[in-house]
Write a protein that holds these residues in place. Structure first.
Motif, PDB file in Angstrom:
ATOM      1  N   UNK A 162       0.823  -1.211   0.000  1.00  0.00           N
ATOM      2  CA  UNK A 162       0.000   0.000   0.000  1.00  0.00           C
ATOM      3  C   UNK A 162       0.858   1.263   0.000  1.00  0.00           C
ATOM      4  N   UNK A 163       2.102   1.139   0.437  1.00  0.00           N
ATOM      5  CA  UNK A 163       2.961   2.321   0.558  1.00  0.00           C
ATOM      6  C   UNK A 163       3.601   2.760  -0.755  1.00  0.00           C
ATOM      7  N   UNK A 164       3.568   1.913  -1.772  1.00  0.00           N
ATOM      8  CA  UNK A 164       4.186   2.296  -3.051  1.00  0.00           C
ATOM      9  C   UNK A 164       3.169   2.753  -4.081  1.00  0.00           C
ATOM     10  N   UNK A 165       1.889   2.718  -3.750  1.00  0.00           N
ATOM     11  CA  UNK A 165       0.849   2.965  -4.742  1.00  0.00           C
ATOM     12  C   UNK A 165       0.849   4.389  -5.285  1.00  0.00           C
ATOM     13  N   UNK A 166       1.433   5.339  -4.569  1.00  0.00           N
ATOM     14  CA  UNK A 166       1.434   6.736  -5.021  1.00  0.00           C
ATOM     15  C   UNK A 166       2.442   6.999  -6.133  1.00  0.00           C
ATOM     16  N   UNK A 167       3.329   6.035  -6.414  1.00  0.00           N
ATOM     17  CA  UNK A 167       4.454   6.270  -7.317  1.00  0.00           C
ATOM     18  C   UNK A 167       4.575   5.173  -8.369  1.00  0.00           C
ATOM     19  N   UNK A 168       4.568   5.558  -9.636  1.00  0.00           N
ATOM     20  CA  UNK A 168       4.747   4.584 -10.717  1.00  0.00           C
ATOM     21  C   UNK A 168       6.134   3.945 -10.640  1.00  0.00           C
ATOM     22  N   UNK A 169       7.145   4.747 -10.339  1.00  0.00           N
ATOM     23  CA  UNK A 169       8.498   4.211 -10.264  1.00  0.00           C
ATOM     24  C   UNK A 169       8.608   3.181  -9.143  1.00  0.00           C
ATOM     25  N   UNK A 170       8.080   3.504  -7.977  1.00  0.00           N
ATOM     26  CA  UNK A 170       8.197   2.593  -6.838  1.00  0.00           C
ATOM     27  C   UNK A 170       7.329   1.346  -7.019  1.00  0.00           C
ATOM     28  N   UNK A 171       6.211   1.477  -7.716  1.00  0.00           N
ATOM     29  CA  UNK A 171       5.413   0.278  -8.024  1.00  0.00           C
ATOM     30  C   UNK A 171       6.210  -0.659  -8.925  1.00  0.00           C
ATOM     31  N   UNK A 172       6.894  -0.095  -9.915  1.00  0.00           N
ATOM     32  CA  UNK A 172       7.718  -0.915 -10.812  1.00  0.00           C
ATOM     33  C   UNK A 172       8.880  -1.547 -10.057  1.00  0.00           C
ATOM     34  N   UNK A 173       9.508  -0.761  -9.180  1.00  0.00           N
ATOM     35  CA  UNK A 173      10.593  -1.302  -8.355  1.00  0.00           C
ATOM     36  C   UNK A 173      10.083  -2.444  -7.489  1.00  0.00           C
ATOM     37  N   UNK A 174       8.912  -2.269  -6.908  1.00  0.00           N
ATOM     38  CA  UNK A 174       8.319  -3.310  -6.072  1.00  0.00           C
ATOM     39  C   UNK A 174       8.065  -4.584  -6.863  1.00  0.00           C
ATOM     40  N   UNK A 175       7.612  -4.440  -8.095  1.00  0.00           N
ATOM     41  CA  UNK A 175       7.377  -5.605  -8.953  1.00  0.00           C
ATOM     42  C   UNK A 175       8.683  -6.345  -9.254  1.00  0.00           C
ATOM     43  N   UNK A 176       9.764  -5.589  -9.472  1.00  0.00           N
ATOM     44  CA  UNK A 176      11.077  -6.214  -9.707  1.00  0.00           C
ATOM     45  C   UNK A 176      11.537  -6.991  -8.478  1.00  0.00           C
ATOM     46  N   UNK A 177      11.314  -6.397  -7.309  1.00  0.00           N
ATOM     47  CA  UNK A 177      11.693  -7.075  -6.066  1.00  0.00           C
ATOM     48  C   UNK A 177      10.848  -8.328  -5.867  1.00  0.00           C
ATOM     49  N   UNK A 178       9.561  -8.255  -6.212  1.00  0.00           N
ATOM     50  CA  UNK A 178       8.680  -9.430  -6.110  1.00  0.00           C
ATOM     51  C   UNK A 178       9.188 -10.572  -6.982  1.00  0.00           C
ATOM     52  N   UNK A 179       9.640 -10.239  -8.185  1.00  0.00           N
ATOM     53  CA  UNK A 179      10.144 -11.285  -9.078  1.00  0.00           C
ATOM     54  C   UNK A 179      11.394 -11.926  -8.495  1.00  0.00           C
ATOM     55  N   UNK A 180      12.239 -11.117  -7.908  1.00  0.00           N
ATOM     56  CA  UNK A 180      13.431 -11.622  -7.212  1.00  0.00           C
ATOM     57  C   UNK A 180      13.006 -12.568  -6.085  1.00  0.00           C
ATOM     58  N   UNK A 181      11.994 -12.165  -5.319  1.00  0.00           N
ATOM     59  CA  UNK A 181      11.499 -13.011  -4.231  1.00  0.00           C
ATOM     60  C   UNK A 181      11.003 -14.348  -4.765  1.00  0.00           C
ATOM     61  N   UNK A 182      10.187 -14.307  -5.811  1.00  0.00           N
ATOM     62  CA  UNK A 182       9.649 -15.552  -6.381  1.00  0.00           C
ATOM     63  C   UNK A 182      10.765 -16.452  -6.890  1.00  0.00           C
ATOM     64  N   UNK A 183      11.751 -15.856  -7.530  1.00  0.00           N
ATOM     65  CA  UNK A 183      12.881 -16.645  -8.040  1.00  0.00           C
ATOM     66  C   UNK A 183      13.662 -17.280  -6.903  1.00  0.00           C
ATOM     67  N   UNK A 184      13.827 -16.542  -5.824  1.00  0.00           N
ATOM     68  CA  UNK A 184      14.573 -17.056  -4.670  1.00  0.00           C
ATOM     69  C   UNK A 184      13.840 -18.243  -4.043  1.00  0.00           C
ATOM     70  N   UNK A 185      12.533 -18.098  -3.879  1.00  0.00           N
ATOM     71  CA  UNK A 185      11.735 -19.183  -3.306  1.00  0.00           C
ATOM     72  C   UNK A 185      11.728 -20.398  -4.231  1.00  0.00           C
ATOM     73  N   UNK A 186      11.575 -20.152  -5.519  1.00  0.00           N
ATOM     74  CA  UNK A 186      11.562 -21.253  -6.494  1.00  0.00           C
ATOM     75  C   UNK A 186      12.896 -21.992  -6.498  1.00  0.00           C
ATOM     76  N   UNK A 187      13.988 -21.252  -6.440  1.00  0.00           N
ATOM     77  CA  UNK A 187      15.315 -21.884  -6.435  1.00  0.00           C
ATOM     78  C   UNK A 187      15.513 -22.723  -5.177  1.00  0.00           C
ATOM     79  N   UNK A 188      15.003 -22.239  -4.044  1.00  0.00           N
ATOM     80  CA  UNK A 188      15.122 -22.980  -2.792  1.00  0.00           C
ATOM     81  C   UNK A 188      14.314 -24.270  -2.845  1.00  0.00           C
ATOM     82  N   UNK A 189      13.128 -24.194  -3.436  1.00  0.00           N
ATOM     83  CA  UNK A 189      12.306 -25.408  -3.564  1.00  0.00           C
ATOM     84  C   UNK A 189      12.992 -26.419  -4.470  1.00  0.00           C
TER      85      UNK A 189
END
Length: 200
Positions: A162-189
């Motif tokens: 909810x804290x990044x919704x005011x900013x297009x740049x920060x929403x995009x950054x958040x999405x990049x971080x999410x992909x990193x998170x998913x990749x990290x979890x997938x690699x661990x599995x």
């Protein structure tokens, strides 16, 4: 401000160098509150060059980042999923008591910053808060996944959204971080790494 006042403030701030946070660094050292505060200030500096933030007072944002967790020099860090409203009130009260002991010029500046940060109405306050959340997620992604608690597999993908919704740049950054998170979890599995990676 006298040199003694200056040194007194620095001495209190120095406590954050050895105040541990819940997260671990990449080399498996407990992260300190000072580590976190320094890096969100750096994040603000990096953002200052983005067109979306050209009209934002990033000097003020950096100041907010540097002081935002100084209350933890009195209470220590409590992870967000354990922190109660009573914990927050205690931390705020001790922090304000300390700030009110400052020389008048510094007291006025800090109280104005803290009031603005608390209200989360200005772009500067919203930016500081978003960076505070994003840095925590980045730090967890940098740590060994075996240090994650089970609840953090979901929290990594929801925390601070909810804290990044005011900013297009920060929403995009958040999405990049999410992909990193998913990749990290997938690699661990895939590697069947220790840490009991939950299946969702």
């Amino acid at each position: 401000m006298t040199p003694y006042d200056f040194l007194d403030i620095l001495s209190r701030a120095a406590i954050l160098k050895t105040t541990p946070r819940h997260c671990y660094t990449e080399n498996n050292r407990r992260e300190s509150v000072a580590d976190h505060s320094w890096r969100i200030a750096l994040m603000a500096m990096l953002l200052s060059g983005e067109p979306e933030f050209q009209e934002t007072d990033m000097n003020k944002v950096i100041r907010m980042c540097l002081i935002h967790d100084l209350g933890e020099s009195f209470t220590g860090d409590i992870p967000t999923f354990e922190k109660t409203s009573s914990d927050a009130q205690s931390e705020d009260a001790l922090f304000l008591q300390w700030v009110n002991s400052f020389p008048s010029a510094q007291r006025k500046e800090w109280l104005e910053l803290l009031d603005e940060m608390g209200k989360l109405e200005t772009k500067e306050a919203k930016t500081y808060k978003a960076l505070d959340k994003l840095e925590a997620i980045i730090s967890h992604n940098e740590s060994d996944i075996s240090t994650w608690l089970p609840l953090e597999y979901d929290l990594q993908l929801t925390y601070g959204k909810e804290n990044v919704q005011f900013s297009e740049y920060l929403k995009t950054l958040s999405e990049c971080i999410d992909q990193w998170t998913r990749n990290k979890i997938a690699a661990a599995r895939e590697a069947d790494a220790p840490g009991n990676v939950p299946d969702h």
